[in-house]
Motif scaffolding. Structure first.
Motif, PDB file in Angstrom:
ATOM      1  N   ALA A  39       0.820  -1.205   0.000  1.00  0.00           N
ATOM      2  CA  ALA A  39       0.000   0.000   0.000  1.00  0.00           C
ATOM      3  C   ALA A  39       0.855   1.256   0.000  1.00  0.00           C
ATOM      4  CB  ALA A  39      -0.933  -0.013   1.220  1.00  0.00           C
ATOM      5  N   GLY A  40       2.028   1.170   0.630  1.00  0.00           N
ATOM      6  CA  GLY A  40       2.847   2.357   0.750  1.00  0.00           C
ATOM      7  C   GLY A  40       3.747   2.613  -0.429  1.00  0.00           C
ATOM      8  N   ALA A  41       3.910   1.644  -1.303  1.00  0.00           N
ATOM      9  CA  ALA A  41       4.816   1.808  -2.429  1.00  0.00           C
ATOM     10  C   ALA A  41       4.246   2.809  -3.425  1.00  0.00           C
ATOM     11  CB  ALA A  41       5.045   0.470  -3.117  1.00  0.00           C
ATOM     12  N   SER A  42       5.139   3.551  -4.055  1.00  0.00           N
ATOM     13  CA  SER A  42       4.684   4.520  -5.040  1.00  0.00           C
ATOM     14  C   SER A  42       4.282   3.797  -6.313  1.00  0.00           C
ATOM     15  CB  SER A  42       5.795   5.527  -5.334  1.00  0.00           C
ATOM     16  OG  SER A  42       6.934   4.856  -5.821  1.00  0.00           O
ATOM     17  N   ALA A  43       3.098   4.041  -6.773  1.00  0.00           N
ATOM     18  CA  ALA A  43       2.604   3.385  -7.972  1.00  0.00           C
ATOM     19  C   ALA A  43       2.310   4.424  -9.037  1.00  0.00           C
ATOM     20  CB  ALA A  43       1.334   2.595  -7.662  1.00  0.00           C
ATOM     21  N   ALA A  44       2.430   4.017 -10.276  1.00  0.00           N
ATOM     22  CA  ALA A  44       2.069   4.914 -11.363  1.00  0.00           C
ATOM     23  C   ALA A  44       0.580   5.202 -11.276  1.00  0.00           C
ATOM     24  CB  ALA A  44       2.417   4.262 -12.697  1.00  0.00           C
ATOM     25  N   PRO A  45       0.156   6.385 -11.687  1.00  0.00           N
ATOM     26  CA  PRO A  45      -1.289   6.662 -11.671  1.00  0.00           C
ATOM     27  C   PRO A  45      -2.022   5.718 -12.606  1.00  0.00           C
ATOM     28  CG  PRO A  45      -0.108   8.328 -12.934  1.00  0.00           C
ATOM     29  CD  PRO A  45       0.938   7.501 -12.245  1.00  0.00           C
ATOM     30  N   ALA A  46      -3.311   5.561 -12.360  1.00  0.00           N
ATOM     31  CA  ALA A  46      -4.098   4.682 -13.211  1.00  0.00           C
ATOM     32  C   ALA A  46      -4.005   5.130 -14.660  1.00  0.00           C
ATOM     33  CB  ALA A  46      -5.562   4.692 -12.748  1.00  0.00           C
ATOM     34  N   ALA A  47      -3.972   4.149 -15.553  1.00  0.00           N
ATOM     35  CA  ALA A  47      -3.893   4.472 -16.970  1.00  0.00           C
ATOM     36  C   ALA A  47      -5.123   5.264 -17.392  1.00  0.00           C
ATOM     37  CB  ALA A  47      -3.772   3.196 -17.794  1.00  0.00           C
ATOM     38  N   VAL A  48      -4.917   6.196 -18.294  1.00  0.00           N
ATOM     39  CA  VAL A  48      -6.033   6.930 -18.869  1.00  0.00           C
ATOM     40  C   VAL A  48      -6.451   6.189 -20.135  1.00  0.00           C
ATOM     41  CG1 VAL A  48      -6.791   9.106 -19.879  1.00  0.00           C
ATOM     42  CG2 VAL A  48      -5.197   9.114 -17.936  1.00  0.00           C
ATOM     43  N   TYR A  49      -7.674   5.709 -20.125  1.00  0.00           N
ATOM     44  CA  TYR A  49      -8.164   4.933 -21.258  1.00  0.00           C
ATOM     45  C   TYR A  49      -8.983   5.823 -22.188  1.00  0.00           C
ATOM     46  CZ  TYR A  49      -6.937   1.077 -18.125  1.00  0.00           C
ATOM     47  OH  TYR A  49      -6.272   0.225 -17.276  1.00  0.00           O
ATOM     48  N   LYS A  85     -11.146  -0.997 -28.266  1.00  0.00           N
ATOM     49  CA  LYS A  85     -11.429   0.429 -28.422  1.00  0.00           C
ATOM     50  C   LYS A  85     -11.362   1.163 -27.087  1.00  0.00           C
ATOM     51  CE  LYS A  85     -14.522  -0.155 -32.407  1.00  0.00           C
ATOM     52  NZ  LYS A  85     -15.926  -0.019 -32.881  1.00  0.00           N
ATOM     53  N   LYS A  86     -11.952   0.553 -26.062  1.00  0.00           N
ATOM     54  CA  LYS A  86     -12.005   1.225 -24.769  1.00  0.00           C
ATOM     55  C   LYS A  86     -10.630   1.346 -24.116  1.00  0.00           C
ATOM     56  CE  LYS A  86     -16.825   0.471 -23.490  1.00  0.00           C
ATOM     57  NZ  LYS A  86     -17.114   1.927 -23.401  1.00  0.00           N
ATOM     58  N   THR A  87      -9.793   0.343 -24.304  1.00  0.00           N
ATOM     59  CA  THR A  87      -8.452   0.388 -23.703  1.00  0.00           C
ATOM     60  C   THR A  87      -7.433   1.060 -24.613  1.00  0.00           C
ATOM     61  OG1 THR A  87      -7.891  -1.809 -24.565  1.00  0.00           O
ATOM     62  CG2 THR A  87      -8.848  -1.696 -22.345  1.00  0.00           C
ATOM     63  N   GLY A  88      -7.735   1.151 -25.908  1.00  0.00           N
ATOM     64  CA  GLY A  88      -6.800   1.735 -26.849  1.00  0.00           C
ATOM     65  C   GLY A  88      -5.701   0.790 -27.285  1.00  0.00           C
ATOM     66  N   ASN A 373       6.060  -6.868 -23.909  1.00  0.00           N
ATOM     67  CA  ASN A 373       5.073  -5.796 -23.728  1.00  0.00           C
ATOM     68  C   ASN A 373       4.322  -5.954 -22.415  1.00  0.00           C
ATOM     69  OD1 ASN A 373       5.398  -4.650 -26.499  1.00  0.00           O
ATOM     70  ND2 ASN A 373       4.605  -6.666 -27.090  1.00  0.00           N
ATOM     71  N   ALA A 374       5.016  -6.426 -21.386  1.00  0.00           N
ATOM     72  CA  ALA A 374       4.353  -6.745 -20.124  1.00  0.00           C
ATOM     73  C   ALA A 374       3.698  -5.520 -19.499  1.00  0.00           C
ATOM     74  CB  ALA A 374       5.340  -7.376 -19.157  1.00  0.00           C
ATOM     75  N   GLU A 375       4.371  -4.386 -19.541  1.00  0.00           N
ATOM     76  CA  GLU A 375       3.813  -3.182 -18.930  1.00  0.00           C
ATOM     77  C   GLU A 375       2.484  -2.805 -19.573  1.00  0.00           C
ATOM     78  OE1 GLU A 375       4.807   1.591 -18.855  1.00  0.00           O
ATOM     79  OE2 GLU A 375       6.499   0.192 -18.696  1.00  0.00           O
ATOM     80  N   LEU A 376       2.431  -2.832 -20.899  1.00  0.00           N
ATOM     81  CA  LEU A 376       1.198  -2.491 -21.600  1.00  0.00           C
ATOM     82  C   LEU A 376       0.108  -3.526 -21.330  1.00  0.00           C
ATOM     83  CD1 LEU A 376      -0.292  -0.653 -23.579  1.00  0.00           C
ATOM     84  CD2 LEU A 376       0.659  -2.030 -25.454  1.00  0.00           C
ATOM     85  N   ALA A 377       0.493  -4.810 -21.278  1.00  0.00           N
ATOM     86  CA  ALA A 377      -0.483  -5.867 -20.993  1.00  0.00           C
ATOM     87  C   ALA A 377      -1.100  -5.675 -19.612  1.00  0.00           C
ATOM     88  CB  ALA A 377       0.178  -7.232 -21.098  1.00  0.00           C
ATOM     89  N   VAL A 378      -0.273  -5.312 -18.636  1.00  0.00           N
ATOM     90  CA  VAL A 378      -0.773  -5.083 -17.281  1.00  0.00           C
ATOM     91  C   VAL A 378      -1.747  -3.912 -17.260  1.00  0.00           C
ATOM     92  CG1 VAL A 378      -0.100  -4.294 -14.977  1.00  0.00           C
ATOM     93  CG2 VAL A 378       1.172  -6.134 -16.072  1.00  0.00           C
ATOM     94  N   LYS A 379      -1.403  -2.848 -17.949  1.00  0.00           N
ATOM     95  CA  LYS A 379      -2.302  -1.689 -17.984  1.00  0.00           C
ATOM     96  C   LYS A 379      -3.636  -2.036 -18.637  1.00  0.00           C
ATOM     97  CE  LYS A 379       1.275   1.911 -18.032  1.00  0.00           C
ATOM     98  NZ  LYS A 379       1.909   3.000 -18.831  1.00  0.00           N
ATOM     99  N   MET A 380      -3.586  -2.837 -19.702  1.00  0.00           N
ATOM    100  CA  MET A 380      -4.821  -3.239 -20.363  1.00  0.00           C
ATOM    101  C   MET A 380      -5.671  -4.109 -19.444  1.00  0.00           C
ATOM    102  SD  MET A 380      -5.450  -5.386 -23.875  1.00  0.00           S
ATOM    103  CE  MET A 380      -7.112  -5.513 -24.559  1.00  0.00           C
ATOM    104  N   LEU A 381      -5.039  -5.073 -18.788  1.00  0.00           N
ATOM    105  CA  LEU A 381      -5.775  -5.987 -17.921  1.00  0.00           C
ATOM    106  C   LEU A 381      -6.302  -5.293 -16.677  1.00  0.00           C
ATOM    107  CD1 LEU A 381      -3.443  -9.088 -18.287  1.00  0.00           C
ATOM    108  CD2 LEU A 381      -5.765  -8.868 -19.182  1.00  0.00           C
TER     109      LEU A 381
END
Length: 543
Positions: A39-49, A85-88, A373-381
């Protein structure tokens, strides 16, 4: 990586093809050494879809069974078109042939070419998810979730019991899972009986085993039912009674369970002999389907709709929801309803019953260790765990598959009264995944509409009234080292159980042969299998 896969896959295929597997230092492990998402770790903001990207991901997974005969590939299904379309994110989908997911999975592993995302139940991987990570097939996702999946991470923080379920004993996260988002979604199966026959014969809905026996005799003698009660025998005879219907009345199930801190295997307990005695008598009296060893779902459907069968076990959706309209087409007075799980003593609470887990292992999506493309796959999922994504997976596209009425997402006639005459389950699977599974959180409002018959709604509330939660084992897994041993033992154990069960019920073996059979179970090391289950349970409680 590819050479490693080619060396490992023959043994892996042997396990999967026999169906004996249960439910783990790749080159990716070093970058995935972080502990659980914190919970305390810095995370990237949620992806903008939709995400702005020119990359195309690859995805392997089966189409929902509801679409067999309707669509053969993901690209023709509106849901998957709209998801992109929704995830881009553009995705190349590959689907295994219907009912050949394990065989196709084996071939894919043997090729050494894995897509970015793999939808597969890794509890069926020999050694479980942890072994799949260790062998270099899929990624450990802890760091990726921490950095790029804020929606999923937030959900896990708010639901610690589910967080416990979706990781391995060592704390590895390995997939984006299918989560049942409400307790009302975890029970959906149980005994089903002809209500119009009960009314005509002036019989109550049976509760006890004695009442069931009397009811089935009346169905045979007064309604001419050739198979007063019947069950699907695929993939194995009486497999569908493993949650406790009828067997549970005698204090056991067809599987492992826990009682007073002890792990037990139902078919080795005295109560299983009592169950065998009951079904043996029912078979001898012509109450139990004489073809019980070979009945498949099509035969059962025909038996119920023709009046050959008056009672069975099934789903609220695919059972009552399917049979009720078919029966009423022939006779407006005909109907099927749920019956409570049988007990020996009237008024007592059933010990066992069907109860799924909040984390349902179907529909999970892992990321292959070879993905670039793991980072992009994670954002999509991660989209499936956002508010927007949860609405989309459960209800589809507003104005097409649902419309908002007083804040409630109501399915349109495109799904519920499909103009192409598709059943609601089929039409739904074209536009949503809420009625199947996938990487998202299921919404109970889907079920409120899917189970639109009053008989379905009352069935779920009735079947929930059991003590199954006290006795159900959690989603425990053997260690990778234990897995092969456990699978080998259980292959022998299940063969013995299936053979003995049928022989005694069909009358080719006396009931007293049960005692010798229990000794045989010990000789094939059932006690060791129980030890492995107990050790896995102890590890689970420490997660």
């Amino acid at each position: 990586m590819r050479n490693h896969i080619r060396k490992t896959v023959p043994a892996l295929m042997a396990f999967l093809l026999t169906g004996s597997a249960l439910a783990g230092c790749s080159g990716n492990e070093k970058k995935e050494e972080a502990a659980a998402p914190s919970a305390g770790a810095s995370a990237a903001p949620a992806a903008v879809y939709p995400i702005q990207t020119d990359k195309t991901l690859s995805y392997w997974g089966a189409l929902p069974n509801n679409l067999v005969g309707v669509k053969s590939k993901h690209s023709d299904v509106p849901f998957y078109q709209e998801w992109q379309k929704k995830t881009g994110v553009k995705v190349n989908f590959t689907a295994p042939p219907a009912n050949q997911i394990d065989e196709s999975f084996n071939v894919m592993l043997a090729s050494g070419e894995l897509p970015d995302m793999v939808e597969y139940n890794f509890f069926n991987f020999p050694g479980g998810p942890e072994k799949a990570i260790k062998d270099g097939y899929i990624m450990k996702l802890n760091t990726l979730i921490d950095k790029y999946a804020p929606n999923y991470k937030k959900f896990l923080k708010e639901n610690p019991e589910i967080d416990k379920m979706v990781k391995t004993d060592s704390g590895s996260y390995y997939s984006f899972p299918f989560i049942r988002g409400d307790a009302s979604l975890i029970t959906f199966q149980g005994p089903i009986i002809r209500k119009d026959w009960l009314d005509e014969l002036q019989l109550p809905v049976p509760e006890t085993i004695d009442e069931w026996t009397a009811t089935l005799k009346a169905f045979k003698e007064k309604k001419g039912a050739k198979a007063a009660i019947s069950f699907v025998a695929k993939p194995r005879v009486f497999n569908e009674l493993g949650n406790g219907a009828f067997i549970g009345a005698f204090g056991v199930t067809r599987d492992f369970y826990q009682e007073n801190g002890t792990v037990k295997f139902g078919p080795a307990e005295p109560g299983y002999k009592d169950f065998l005695g009951l079904f043996r008598q029912w078979y001898a009296d012509g109450l139990l389907d004489k073809d019980v060893a070979t009945v498949d779902s099509k035969v059962l459907d025909a038996n119920i709709t023709s009046g050959a069968t008056g009672a069975t076990w099934g789903n609220a959706g695919g059972g009552i929801g399917k049979w009720q309209p078919l029966l009423k087409e022939k006779d407006p007075k005909a109907s099927v309803i749920a019956a409570p799980y049988p007990v020996l003593k009237k008024g007592s609470t059933p010990k066992f019953g069907q109860r799924d887990y909040a984390y349902s292992t179907g529909g999970m999506v892992a990321i292959s260790a070879s993905s670039k493309n793991a980072e992009l796959a994670v954002k999509m999922l991660d989209f499936g765990y956002s508010e927007e994504g949860r609405m989309f997976f459960n209800f589809g596209t507003e104005g097409v598959s649902y419309k908002m009425e007083n804040g409630y997402p109501k399915y349109t006639d495109l799904l519920m009264k499909n103009p192409d005459k598709l059943a609601p389950a089929q039409a739904m699977s074209l536009h949503i995944r809420g009625n199947t599974s996938g990487p998202f959180i299921q919404d109970k409002r889907y079920l409120e509409q899917y189970l639109n018959l009053p008989e379905q709604q009352s069935a779920v509330s009735l079947w929930q009234k059991t003590d199954m939660a006290k006795y159900q084992l959690p989603l425990i897994t053997p260690t990778p080292e234990e897995s092969a041993e456990f699978a080998k033992i259980m292959a022998d154990v299940n063969t013995l159980v299936d053979e003995m069960t049928l022989k005694i019920i069909l009358g080719s073996e006396p009931l007293d042969s049960f005692n010798k059979y229990v000794e045989k179970l010990k000789s094939v090391k059932l006690d060791r299998a129980i030890e492995i289950k107990k050790a896995a349970l102890e590890r689970y409680t420490k997660r």
